[in-house]
Design a protein around this motif. Structure first.
Motif, mmCIF file in Angstrom:
data_model
loop_
_atom_site.group_PDB
_atom_site.id
_atom_site.type_symbol
_atom_site.label_atom_id
_atom_site.label_comp_id
_atom_site.label_asym_id
_atom_site.label_seq_id
_atom_site.Cartn_x
_atom_site.Cartn_y
_atom_site.Cartn_z
ATOM 1 N N ARG A 1 0.556 -1.187 -0.223
ATOM 2 C CA ARG A 1 0.352 0.335 -0.327
ATOM 3 C C ARG A 1 0.785 0.773 -0.163
ATOM 4 O O ARG A 1 1.811 1.208 0.152
ATOM 5 C CB ARG A 1 -0.912 -0.211 1.055
ATOM 6 N N ARG A 2 0.290 2.621 -0.471
ATOM 7 C CA ARG A 2 1.056 3.786 0.148
ATOM 8 C C ARG A 2 0.103 4.660 0.547
ATOM 9 O O ARG A 2 -0.327 4.832 1.481
ATOM 10 C CB ARG A 2 0.623 4.685 -1.769
ATOM 11 N N GLN A 3 1.301 4.971 1.431
ATOM 12 C CA GLN A 3 1.094 5.615 2.540
ATOM 13 C C GLN A 3 -0.206 7.100 2.156
ATOM 14 O O GLN A 3 0.752 8.366 1.441
ATOM 15 C CB GLN A 3 1.726 6.122 3.304
#
Length: 653
Positions: free
Chosen positions: A532-534
């Motif tokens: 996932r991307r923050q």
């Protein structure tokens, strides 16, 4: 095959009509009528599908031993009459609309089926078909609607014994049922009856949010993550009580499906503050919140149902069918949070699957033939909690637990030989490049890595509503623009709708919070935290449709706004070419995930023939078309002109 027992199952006259041929207990062929007529959800008698099934087995209709119909029309007629009397006179318009079809056709079902089977056998003239029907010696049997669903869920499953849950709108009277399958026996223990129905409750909200009933329910499911569950308390207070066993008690002051031509009424409108959304009008935050709310209610009811089924049966495995079993978000929660160790869901869970169910029920229940499950032979073992490469005792050479079921990957439809495809292309003077079977996976993987959108037509067509790599449009899941491009320029559909990933089974646990077989795209799970991307604080504050274009992971094209994905796991032994394409892509990019969506445009059934695929390819902005090992580049194709606007050809779903 002349000495084998041959059974044709039929589902028809409501929606998604289909035919299935079972020979000595094995599913030989199955297809939906819509794929041949090009009318989505075609409900007419499946003449073309039945003809295909017979052709696939190399037999004629005279050689059948049994024909089974998936429900009991007289019991449905009984429900219609009783409901009309209960609601008279308000139900009179609905009654008048339904009666002509019943009086003309449905009450004469045995004759109708024989006449239509004569047509499937090649007799085109109506009068000749009526004469030909008298020659058939096969026995015609009628199954119960929910028993057909239950049979479609249990018999093809890999399990030796299991609890069974069926949930849909309504059959004859039942709207859901709980049962037990063991060996070749199925026993239904309990049922919820019309007019109380979880499926009809969900369809009421499908209608109210402006989508087509029996078609747009999956849109409501896809829209839900954009909304907030602000109407849950109101639904429980006014519309439906969800009991501890998952059964629904509905307040029919707010619904008109029992007696009218609409799902909801003015009282429903008043509690939500307006009339139903007009189809194709702008989707607002209100529709998103309604979708989220009914999805929350549905998940709660289903989790209670499966808990009750577990308590009633004491079994460790669960099989599911019925239209509500297509709610893969709820299914994912059932696997993660429910009491069952393993679940298996019929890929054609809706009415089409009833054709499979009634045919297998005739073989096992009516004829008393034994059933040999994959579990009993060791060709299936539970994948719960298995880590790739670790489960050495029960795993195969690839480190995975063995997996086989009776649906054969759901690849049960027609296929075209390379020779037939080349003959089609050459007859149209269409330019293409032919590759060897060994070259093809790398060729396709290179195109995917270059962010090309590809129509993939290979092997036998899928049975059920999901494209599973045989009639699919595929793309690079790492592309930030792929979802928008596919929705707006290829599928011509609403921008909010997510796409599904196809992922190598060996690597699914590395990329998603799932370590389980999901061959039929029936389970939703979240993208693994490591991929996932923050999100920024500003992005976290976005509301509703504003969430759409934010990149959330390394595979943004298949990551929904809540980080979820509707997963198809791919095994080499089930679809070798599709697995090899994804594996070649993984070796090139390090990513074992691609985008997979059905090969069609909005409102069109999934493509069936090479001609269907070429036409869809040319109508859209796809870059390449793969017909078996023939690859077509859009830039090389001659100008494609049609006399009419194809966008008016299909009724929007």
């Amino acid at each position: 095959m002349s000495d084998a027992s041959k059974i044709l199952g039929i589902s028809a006259f409501y929606h998604d009509s289909a035919a299935c041929l079972v020979v000595d207990g094995e599913i030989i062929a199955a297809a939906q009528e819509e794929r041949f007529t090009r009318v989505k959800h075609d409900y007419n008698f499946p003449v073309n599908a039945a003809r295909y099934c017979l052709k696939e087995a190399g037999i004629t209709a005279e050689q059948l031993d049994y024909v089974g119909f998936y429900d009991k029309p007289l019991l449905k007629f009984d429900r219609l009459l009783e409901t009309y009397l209960d609601y008279a006179p308000s139900g009179f318009p609905s009654f008048l609309k339904a009666m002509p079809l019943w009086m003309k056709e449905k009450l004469w079902m045995p004759d109708l089926i024989r006449i239509e089977m004569a047509k499937a056998n090649g007799v085109e003239d109506e009068r000749a078909a009526k004469k030909a029907r008298k020659k058939f010696e096969w026995k015609l049997l009628f199954g119960d609607h929910h028993e057909s669903h239950a049979a479609s869920a249990f018999y093809p499953s890999p399990f030796e014994e299991a609890a069974i849950l069926t949930i849909d709108g309504v059959g004859e009277w039942a709207t859901s049922s709980i049962g037990i399958g063991k060996g070749n026996e199925i026993n239904l223990l309990k049922e919820l009856r019309f007019p109380n129905s979880l499926g009809l409750l969900y369809s009421a909200f499908t209608y109210y949010t402006g989508f087509r009933v029996n078609s747009g329910e999956y849109k409501v499911m896809g829209l839900a993550p954009y909304g907030e569950p602000k109407y849950v308390a109101l639904i429980k207070d006014k519309l439906a009580e969800v009991r501890d066993d998952g059964s629904i008690r509905m307040n029919h002051e707010y619904f008109s499906y029992s007696q009218g031509l609409r799902m909801t009424n003015r009282a429903f409108d008043r509690i939500f503050g307006s009339k139903p959304r007009r189809p194709e009008s702008k989707i607002t935050q209100r529709e998103m919140d309604l979708a989220r709310s009914i999805q929350v209610i549905t998940e709660e009811a289903l989790l209670k149902m499966v808990t009750h089924a577990h308590r009633e049966t004491g079994l460790k495995k669960l099989c599911m069918a019925g239209g509500v079993a297509l709610n893969c978000v709820a299914n994912g929660r059932i696997l993660r949070e429910g009491p069952f160790e393993d679940i298996w869901i019929q890929p054609a869970a809706g009415d089409a699957g009833g054709a499979i169910g009634v045919a297998l029920a005739i073989w096992h229940r009516y004829l008393g033939n034994a059933r040999v499950s994959a579990e009993s032979t060791g060709t299936w073992r539970s994948g719960t909690g298995v880590s790739p490469g670790v489960h050495a005792k029960d795993a195969g050479a690839n480190g995975l637990p063995p997996y086989v079921d009776g649906m054969k990957g759901s690849y049960l439809g027609p296929r075209d030989s390379v020779e037939e495809i080349e003959a089609f292309l050459q007859s149209r003077n269409l330019p293409y490049k032919k590759y060897s079977r060994e070259q093809l996976p790398q060729v396709v993987a290179d195109l995917l890595a270059a962010e090309k959108v590809i129509g993939l037509h290979q092997g036998r067509m899928e049975f059920g509503p999901r494209a599973l790599g045989a009639r699919s449009i595929i793309g690079d899941a790492r592309s930030a623009s792929m979802q928008s491009v596919m929705n707006l320029k290829i599928k011509y559909r609403e921008s909010f709708r997510p796409f599904a990933p196809s992922v190598l089974r060996e690597h699914v646990a590395d990329w998603f919070d799932l370590n389980y077989d999901s061959p039929y795209m029936m389970l939703v799970a979240d993208v693994a935290p490591g991929h996932r991307r923050q999100m920024t604080e500003e992005e976290k504050q976005l509301w509703g449709i504003e969430k759409l274009n934010i990149k959330r992971s390394e595979i943004p094209a298949v990551t929904h706004v809540d980080y979820s994905a509707r997963i198809q796991t791919v095994r080499r032994e089930t679809n070798p070419l599709y697995w090899e394409i994804i594996e070649a892509f993984r070796q090139k990019t390090g990513c074992p995930v691609i985008v997979n969506t059905s090969f069609n445009v909005r409102g069109e059934p999934i493509v069936c023939t090479p001609e269907d695929s070429y036409r869809c390819f040319m109508r859209t902005e796809m870059d390449f078309l793969v017909l078996e090992n023939c690859v077509l580049d859009k830039k090389d194709q001659p100008e494609f002109a049609e006399k009419t606007d194809w966008r008016k050809e299909f009724r929007l779903d």
